[in-house]
Design a protein around this motif. Structure first.
Motif: not given
Length: 171
Positions: A97-125
């Motif tokens: 998911r791409l966030e676009i500013g009022e000026d048309g500039a790319l401001r950020g992205l979000q996604m459900q990515r596979w990983g093991n952040p904080d050692g919580q076990g692999f899954g989509r975060y």
């Protein structure tokens, strides 16, 4: 390009010790290999979990190769300031998911990515990238200052990566 893969090689330092290594996604397979002084192993991983995480990373990093955007399937977001791109990477779909500013500039992205952040076990975060500035290189505008991190709900600060792109070349 999102359909092909990536190799990200870097050198970091812990104190005076250089740590050299790479993350990669090539031929449908992911791998990480990091060594002190290029010799003593620090981290070496491959397998299904590393491959799935690297495939998600490839989809997210498509923002650095906008000439590859036609390879994505685009979906309008209910929020007028966002859109979604779905990439097929090694037979799996990854949606960003791409966030676009009022000026048309790319401001950020979000996604459900596979990983093991904080050692919580692999899954989509939830994985988030905040783009603080864009810059033009050889006629192509890409993110130039960014921050990235996992959002697991277990910590208030998820950022683990900051970068400033000072030069880019496209072939």
């Amino acid at each position: 390009m999102p359909a092909s893969g990536f190799i990200w090689a870097a050198t970091a330092k812990v104190g005076a010790l250089p740590i050299l290594g790479f993350d990669r996604f090539t031929d449908g397979s992911g791998e990480m290999r990091w060594r002190i002084g290029g010799v003593v192993p620090v981290n070496s991983e491959r397998g299904r979990d590393v491959t799935e995480s690297a495939a998600g990373r490839l989809a997210g990093e498509a923002i650095f190769v906008p000439t590859g955007f036609p390879l994505a399937r685009w979906t309008a977001d209910l929020n007028e300031s966002a859109t979604q791109a779905t990439w097929t990477v090694a037979g799996h779909e990854e949606t960003v998911r791409l966030e676009i500013g009022e000026d048309g500039a790319l401001r950020g992205l979000q996604m459900q990515r596979w990983g093991n952040p904080d050692g919580q076990g692999f899954g989509r975060y939830r994985f988030t990238v905040t783009i603080d500035a864009e810059r033009r290189f050889t006629g192509i505008t890409i993110p130039a200052q960014l921050r990235a991190g996992w959002e697991t709900g277990s910590t208030s600060e998820s950022e683990f990566f900051r970068a400033e792109i000072t030069d880019a070349r496209f072939r």
